[in-house]
Design a protein around this motif. Structure first.
Motif, PDB file in Angstrom:
ATOM      1  N   THR A 311       0.828  -1.208   0.000  1.00 12.39           N
ATOM      2  CA  THR A 311       0.000   0.000   0.000  1.00 12.39           C
ATOM      3  C   THR A 311       0.856   1.250   0.000  1.00 12.39           C
ATOM      4  OG1 THR A 311      -1.849  -1.069   1.122  1.00 12.39           O
ATOM      5  CG2 THR A 311      -1.708   1.320   1.296  1.00 12.39           C
ATOM      6  N   GLN A 312       1.799   1.342   0.914  1.00 14.59           N
ATOM      7  CA  GLN A 312       2.623   2.542   1.001  1.00 14.59           C
ATOM      8  C   GLN A 312       3.527   2.678  -0.212  1.00 14.59           C
ATOM      9  OE1 GLN A 312       1.896   4.605   3.607  1.00 14.59           O
ATOM     10  NE2 GLN A 312       3.012   6.096   2.376  1.00 14.59           N
ATOM     11  N   THR A 313       4.005   1.564  -0.743  1.00 20.90           N
ATOM     12  CA  THR A 313       4.810   1.611  -1.962  1.00 20.90           C
ATOM     13  C   THR A 313       4.007   2.211  -3.110  1.00 20.90           C
ATOM     14  OG1 THR A 313       6.134  -0.306  -1.288  1.00 20.90           O
ATOM     15  CG2 THR A 313       6.101   0.224  -3.642  1.00 20.90           C
ATOM     16  N   ALA A 314       2.756   1.764  -3.262  1.00 15.04           N
ATOM     17  CA  ALA A 314       1.898   2.305  -4.315  1.00 15.04           C
ATOM     18  C   ALA A 314       1.694   3.803  -4.143  1.00 15.04           C
ATOM     19  CB  ALA A 314       0.556   1.580  -4.314  1.00 15.04           C
ATOM     20  N   LEU A 315       1.431   4.234  -2.919  1.00 16.42           N
ATOM     21  CA  LEU A 315       1.214   5.662  -2.660  1.00 16.42           C
ATOM     22  C   LEU A 315       2.450   6.478  -2.989  1.00 16.42           C
ATOM     23  CD1 LEU A 315      -0.739   5.429   0.711  1.00 16.42           C
ATOM     24  CD2 LEU A 315      -1.678   6.085  -1.508  1.00 16.42           C
ATOM     25  N   GLU A 316       3.615   5.987  -2.596  1.00 13.26           N
ATOM     26  CA  GLU A 316       4.845   6.746  -2.824  1.00 13.26           C
ATOM     27  C   GLU A 316       5.164   6.876  -4.305  1.00 13.26           C
ATOM     28  OE1 GLU A 316       6.132   8.419  -0.573  1.00 13.26           O
ATOM     29  OE2 GLU A 316       5.175   7.487   1.163  1.00 13.26           O
ATOM     30  N   TYR A 317       4.699   5.933  -5.128  1.00 14.49           N
ATOM     31  CA  TYR A 317       4.947   6.015  -6.560  1.00 14.49           C
ATOM     32  C   TYR A 317       3.771   6.631  -7.314  1.00 14.49           C
ATOM     33  CZ  TYR A 317       9.267   3.453  -5.919  1.00 14.49           C
ATOM     34  OH  TYR A 317      10.526   3.098  -5.530  1.00 14.49           O
ATOM     35  N   GLY A 318       2.891   7.287  -6.588  1.00 13.86           N
ATOM     36  CA  GLY A 318       1.857   8.098  -7.218  1.00 13.86           C
ATOM     37  C   GLY A 318       0.559   7.405  -7.542  1.00 13.86           C
ATOM     38  N   PHE A 319       0.298   6.204  -6.984  1.00 10.08           N
ATOM     39  CA  PHE A 319      -0.953   5.478  -7.246  1.00 10.08           C
ATOM     40  C   PHE A 319      -1.870   5.614  -6.037  1.00 10.08           C
ATOM     41  CE2 PHE A 319       2.278   3.413  -9.852  1.00 10.08           C
ATOM     42  CZ  PHE A 319       1.656   3.370 -11.085  1.00 10.08           C
TER      43      PHE A 319
END
Length: 352
Positions: A311-319
């Motif tokens: 989840t946090q990985t997706a958020l950090e890459y703009g998703f």
């Protein structure tokens, strides 16, 4: 701050102080904070946008209720409201900053000054200008508030939009049906993201969030404003190479927004889109999304997950929409993010 509002329901336990309580998401040092406020009477909507001072009069019978969300990134603010029943609102939106807003939905009629407003219409409220509106039924809106200088910097390749004077007049824009549907869906997902506390923590992720929200409005406005001046740029293939060179020179994996490319390369959104379509057969937004997917994939494969989670990985890459992230990811890599992590663990990779 609206008076008499209680904290919105969620994963918080606000103290019983008799004052409005707020949900705070994100980290203060990352400079992205969001607050939810439960609306229980019309006066709670006085600060419908950051810096507003509105007089709210309820026009219909029934209990007034709703939810108000404020988010702040430096001098840039996003506000979103969901309320009912009918009201009249009058007052200054912001004495120092420009406010741009749209209705996401309304079960009744909405009027602003002397004209009717449809969901997806975009209204520009210059600083210090008094607005007056009537909202019937259940209404949902989103606004952004920022300086004329920040607006001009974001659109410095878009002809008239880069002139500070452009933002000193009341304006209404009526995008195409496809544009307004896309904008409303996108902004609704961003608001839900904030209300659920799913926010990026890194400076790059936060900047991408700010640019994305601003572009949702400005991209539609740019499409409506005709400008006859010649654009400066080059041939398509060269422009695509310049984009790739610029992105490659940044920190690996940093999300890059189309507005950033337009500002750095001094090219309009229309010219950039045409160059990518002519050269590689996809638009610049799709291409940048593929690069961000690749960066996220590499992070999961190597155990460099942001915050230790998908989840946090997706958020950090703009998703911001995790369901769409998973769908894009599976379509490109033929596996779910969780499968990538399991494969990495079988290879002996441990989270960094």
């Amino acid at each position: 701050m609206p008076k008499g509002a209680d904290a919105a329901a969620g994963n918080l336990n606000p103290p019983d102080t008799g004052r409005p309580d707020a949900d705070s998401f994100g980290r203060a040092d990352a400079r992205l904070e969001a607050h939810n406020l439960a609306l229980k009477n019309p006066e709670d909507l006085r600060e419908a946008t950051r810096g507003a001072d509105l007089r709210i009069i309820q026009l219909a019978t029934g209990g007034f209720e709703g939810l108000l969300t404020h988010a702040q990134v430096g001098g840039f603010s996003l506000s979103a409201g969901d309320f009912g029943p009918d009201i009249r609102a009058r007052g200054v939106m912001n004495a120092e900053l420009v406010t741009i807003g749209t209705m996401l939905d309304s079960s009744g009629e909405v009027s602003q000054w002397d004209y009717d407003v449809r969901p997806g219409d975009i209204i520009v409220f210059p600083k210090s200008v008094e607005q007056e509106g009537r909202y019937t039924g259940r209404s949902r809106y989103v606004t952004i508030t920022l300086s004329e200088q920040e607006l001009a910097a974001h659109v410095k390749t878009e002809g008239r939009l880069q002139e500070s004077e452009f933002w000193t007049r009341i304006r209404r824009f009526q995008p195409s049906e496809a544009q307004r549907a896309s904008m409303r869906e996108y902004l609704a997902r961003r608001v839900l993201q904030l209300r659920e506390g799913k926010v990026p923590l890194s400076a790059a992720g936060i900047d991408f969030f700010r640019r994305s929200v601003l572009e949702a409005f400005v991209g539609c406005i740019a499409g409506e404003v005709q400008d006859d001046r010649e654009e400066q740029y080059f041939r398509g293939a060269r422009l695509v190479r310049d984009v790739e060179d610029y992105v490659d020179a940044l920190r690996p994996g940093r999300p890059v927004h189309i507005s950033e490319l337009c500002s750095v390369l001094l090219v309009s959104r229309r010219k950039l889109h045409r160059a990518f379509q002519d050269t590689i057969g996809v638009g610049p937004m799709a291409y940048l999304r593929l690069r961000r997917l690749s960066a996220a994939h590499n992070a999961l494969r190597s155990g460099r997950m942001a915050g230790g989670s998908v989840t946090q990985t997706a958020l950090e890459y703009g998703f911001c929409d995790l369901g769409r992230f998973a769908s894009y990811y599976r379509r490109i890599f033929d596996e779910a993010p969780s499968e990538t992590i399991r494969s990495a663990q079988l290879r002996g990779v441990r989270p960094a």
